[in-house]
Design a protein around this motif. Sequence first.
Motif, PDB file in Angstrom:
ATOM      1  N   PRO A 187      38.559  37.817  47.759  1.00  0.00           N
ATOM      2  CA  PRO A 187      37.375  37.016  47.428  1.00  0.00           C
ATOM      3  C   PRO A 187      37.700  35.528  47.516  1.00  0.00           C
ATOM      4  CG  PRO A 187      37.813  38.697  45.759  1.00  0.00           C
ATOM      5  CD  PRO A 187      39.022  38.635  46.634  1.00  0.00           C
ATOM      6  N   LEU A 188      36.668  34.700  47.587  1.00  0.00           N
ATOM      7  CA  LEU A 188      36.887  33.258  47.531  1.00  0.00           C
ATOM      8  C   LEU A 188      37.549  32.918  46.198  1.00  0.00           C
ATOM      9  CD1 LEU A 188      33.580  31.710  48.927  1.00  0.00           C
ATOM     10  CD2 LEU A 188      35.535  32.676  50.154  1.00  0.00           C
ATOM     11  N   LEU A 189      38.511  31.998  46.259  1.00  0.00           N
ATOM     12  CA  LEU A 189      39.200  31.600  45.034  1.00  0.00           C
ATOM     13  C   LEU A 189      38.262  30.826  44.122  1.00  0.00           C
ATOM     14  CD1 LEU A 189      42.684  30.331  46.289  1.00  0.00           C
ATOM     15  CD2 LEU A 189      42.094  32.560  45.326  1.00  0.00           C
ATOM     16  N   ASN A 190      38.424  31.035  42.831  1.00  0.00           N
ATOM     17  CA  ASN A 190      37.693  30.263  41.836  1.00  0.00           C
ATOM     18  C   ASN A 190      38.518  29.070  41.387  1.00  0.00           C
ATOM     19  OD1 ASN A 190      35.191  31.745  41.418  1.00  0.00           O
ATOM     20  ND2 ASN A 190      36.488  33.395  40.661  1.00  0.00           N
ATOM     21  N   PRO A 191      37.847  27.993  40.962  1.00  0.00           N
ATOM     22  CA  PRO A 191      38.581  26.829  40.454  1.00  0.00           C
ATOM     23  C   PRO A 191      39.201  27.116  39.096  1.00  0.00           C
ATOM     24  CG  PRO A 191      36.218  26.497  40.210  1.00  0.00           C
ATOM     25  CD  PRO A 191      36.387  27.770  40.990  1.00  0.00           C
ATOM     26  N   TYR A 192      40.374  26.586  38.882  1.00  0.00           N
ATOM     27  CA  TYR A 192      41.088  26.801  37.625  1.00  0.00           C
ATOM     28  C   TYR A 192      40.244  26.352  36.427  1.00  0.00           C
ATOM     29  CZ  TYR A 192      44.373  25.864  33.822  1.00  0.00           C
ATOM     30  OH  TYR A 192      44.989  25.801  32.602  1.00  0.00           O
ATOM     31  N   LEU A 193      39.486  25.264  36.593  1.00  0.00           N
ATOM     32  CA  LEU A 193      38.740  24.703  35.472  1.00  0.00           C
ATOM     33  C   LEU A 193      37.432  25.427  35.183  1.00  0.00           C
ATOM     34  CD1 LEU A 193      39.374  20.875  35.939  1.00  0.00           C
ATOM     35  CD2 LEU A 193      40.470  22.471  34.347  1.00  0.00           C
ATOM     36  N   ASN A 194      37.209  26.558  35.823  1.00  0.00           N
ATOM     37  CA  ASN A 194      36.107  27.437  35.447  1.00  0.00           C
ATOM     38  C   ASN A 194      36.706  28.588  34.646  1.00  0.00           C
ATOM     39  OD1 ASN A 194      33.921  29.115  35.157  1.00  0.00           O
ATOM     40  ND2 ASN A 194      33.462  29.292  37.338  1.00  0.00           N
ATOM     41  N   ALA A 245      27.601  34.167  52.994  1.00  0.00           N
ATOM     42  CA  ALA A 245      28.559  33.646  52.032  1.00  0.00           C
ATOM     43  C   ALA A 245      27.833  33.253  50.763  1.00  0.00           C
ATOM     44  CB  ALA A 245      29.290  32.440  52.595  1.00  0.00           C
ATOM     45  N   GLU A 246      28.449  33.559  49.635  1.00  0.00           N
ATOM     46  CA  GLU A 246      27.931  33.179  48.340  1.00  0.00           C
ATOM     47  C   GLU A 246      29.104  32.716  47.500  1.00  0.00           C
ATOM     48  OE1 GLU A 246      24.482  36.641  48.281  1.00  0.00           O
ATOM     49  OE2 GLU A 246      26.144  36.684  46.870  1.00  0.00           O
ATOM     50  N   ASP A 247      28.823  32.003  46.435  1.00  0.00           N
ATOM     51  CA  ASP A 247      29.881  31.522  45.557  1.00  0.00           C
ATOM     52  C   ASP A 247      30.657  32.689  44.972  1.00  0.00           C
ATOM     53  OD1 ASP A 247      29.881  28.998  42.925  1.00  0.00           O
ATOM     54  OD2 ASP A 247      31.495  30.147  43.832  1.00  0.00           O
ATOM     55  N   SER A 248      31.999  32.513  44.892  1.00  0.00           N
ATOM     56  CA  SER A 248      32.835  33.607  44.414  1.00  0.00           C
ATOM     57  C   SER A 248      32.582  33.952  42.961  1.00  0.00           C
ATOM     58  CB  SER A 248      34.308  33.244  44.598  1.00  0.00           C
ATOM     59  OG  SER A 248      34.619  32.070  43.899  1.00  0.00           O
ATOM     60  N   SER A 249      31.998  33.035  42.202  1.00  0.00           N
ATOM     61  CA  SER A 249      31.695  33.349  40.807  1.00  0.00           C
ATOM     62  C   SER A 249      30.525  34.323  40.708  1.00  0.00           C
ATOM     63  CB  SER A 249      31.360  32.065  40.038  1.00  0.00           C
ATOM     64  OG  SER A 249      30.208  31.450  40.564  1.00  0.00           O
ATOM     65  N   ASN A 250      29.841  34.559  41.830  1.00  0.00           N
ATOM     66  CA  ASN A 250      28.716  35.483  41.851  1.00  0.00           C
ATOM     67  C   ASN A 250      28.993  36.640  42.797  1.00  0.00           C
ATOM     68  OD1 ASN A 250      27.104  33.904  40.101  1.00  0.00           O
ATOM     69  ND2 ASN A 250      26.623  32.521  41.790  1.00  0.00           N
ATOM     70  N   SER A 251      30.140  37.309  42.585  1.00  0.00           N
ATOM     71  CA  SER A 251      30.524  38.455  43.415  1.00  0.00           C
ATOM     72  C   SER A 251      30.449  38.109  44.893  1.00  0.00           C
ATOM     73  CB  SER A 251      29.610  39.652  43.112  1.00  0.00           C
ATOM     74  OG  SER A 251      29.710  39.992  41.758  1.00  0.00           O
ATOM     75  N   SER A 252      31.137  37.058  45.278  1.00  0.00           N
ATOM     76  CA  SER A 252      31.023  36.538  46.634  1.00  0.00           C
ATOM     77  C   SER A 252      31.519  37.511  47.670  1.00  0.00           C
ATOM     78  CB  SER A 252      31.827  35.253  46.748  1.00  0.00           C
ATOM     79  OG  SER A 252      33.198  35.550  46.636  1.00  0.00           O
ATOM     80  N   SER A 253      31.000  37.344  48.860  1.00  0.00           N
ATOM     81  CA  SER A 253      31.498  38.074  50.006  1.00  0.00           C
ATOM     82  C   SER A 253      31.230  37.257  51.242  1.00  0.00           C
ATOM     83  CB  SER A 253      30.826  39.442  50.132  1.00  0.00           C
ATOM     84  OG  SER A 253      29.446  39.296  50.355  1.00  0.00           O
ATOM     85  N   ILE A 286      40.624  31.308  54.891  1.00  0.00           N
ATOM     86  CA  ILE A 286      41.930  31.959  54.777  1.00  0.00           C
ATOM     87  C   ILE A 286      41.868  33.098  53.763  1.00  0.00           C
ATOM     88  CG2 ILE A 286      44.303  31.594  53.968  1.00  0.00           C
ATOM     89  CD1 ILE A 286      44.006  28.725  55.249  1.00  0.00           C
ATOM     90  N   ALA A 287      41.216  32.872  52.639  1.00  0.00           N
ATOM     91  CA  ALA A 287      41.071  33.935  51.641  1.00  0.00           C
ATOM     92  C   ALA A 287      40.370  35.138  52.252  1.00  0.00           C
ATOM     93  CB  ALA A 287      40.287  33.423  50.434  1.00  0.00           C
TER      94      ALA A 287
END
Length: 385
Positions: A110-117, A27-35, A103-104
């Motif tokens: 992909p993992l959801l990103n936060p709105y404030l990004n 797992a990696e952060d979704s902002s970095n092409s997560s999977s 769930i995503a």
Amino acid sequence: MASSSTMLSVFVLFVILLNSSFIVSKAEDSSNSSSIVFTAQARNICPFQLLYNFGDSISDVGNLIREGPAGARSYAARLPYGETTFRRPTGRCSNGLLMIDYIATALRLPLLNPYLNPSAAVDHGVNFAVAGSTALDSSFFRERNLHVPASNSPLSTQLNWFRDHLSRVCHNPVECANRLEHSLVFVGEIGGNDYNYGFFQGKSMEEIRSYVPQVVQAITNAVREVIHAGAVRIVVPGNFPIGCIPIYLTAFQTSDPRAYDDMKCLAGLNGFARYHNDYLQGALAELRHEFPDVVILYGNYYAAFESIIHRASSLGFDVANAAKACCGVGGAYNFDSNRMCGSPGVPVCPNPARRIHWDGVHLTQDAYMHMAQWLLADLLPKVQC
């Protein structure tokens, strides 16, 4: 039972913290092409194109830490939060992933990103949840002489973000409705903090029960709004059995064995959680009559958590420490309101994967994984494609 002054002290630190069969192999952060890769056998599910989420710290993936200086200084913005999976803090109030992440992935998104990004991708949906948020506006609490942090981003604020998001990704209501028709929307879990403010500032159970109709009304109004915008498949989660959470077990600890249920949790507080959940389910039944063509599902977080308690041994959890925080120190539940997780010198247990509770307020990644598994098994057969 703790005194009012003690409860208030615990509450203040609690607010600071808040404002602060699947096996994961990567797992990696979704902002970095997560999977995320699961070894579980793939199953046929509705081909959702997008996922939207409203809520609080149970599903905040990074909004609080981007909301301002207070959020940037919160515990969720520093290690050991996020250390197990991400090796760095992401704003998630856990050692790794949350239920909404699992769930995503189950929906093959992909993992959801936060709105404030603002620079993050929103092609597959957005997460509007903010740790510490309430269902009701802050004015409700001020009118009752309850302190609410200035950083509170209640459900009404998250709905404003939702409107702003739609205005940027679609050109007209028809296009927005088409987008939402292919989405799954989670409205919550939210409302828990509305009650926390009362419980940890010394309000009586009777008074806090009087908040329930307003809290549920705010949630159902949010459901109506996303339906009017075009959503046709919505999940509305209920509350956890709060009497099982270390912060509550510590603050309201008593020597009276009759105060505890068969899960060794505070029976009165769990009864309150069931009261909220029953009221919410009644309101959702009315919404289904109002919108017969919309799938509106109740997310039974209470039963999902309860299933972990009852299956703790078979799931690989340390039964002897099932009610203790992994990251914490002191007391019967490894929770000290003056030395919370993320504070200097506060240790992390050697194997978080064997613990249910992470910091005394939130759960570990593994507990959330098993809750997500239970929820998906319960919900997916009811989602009509």
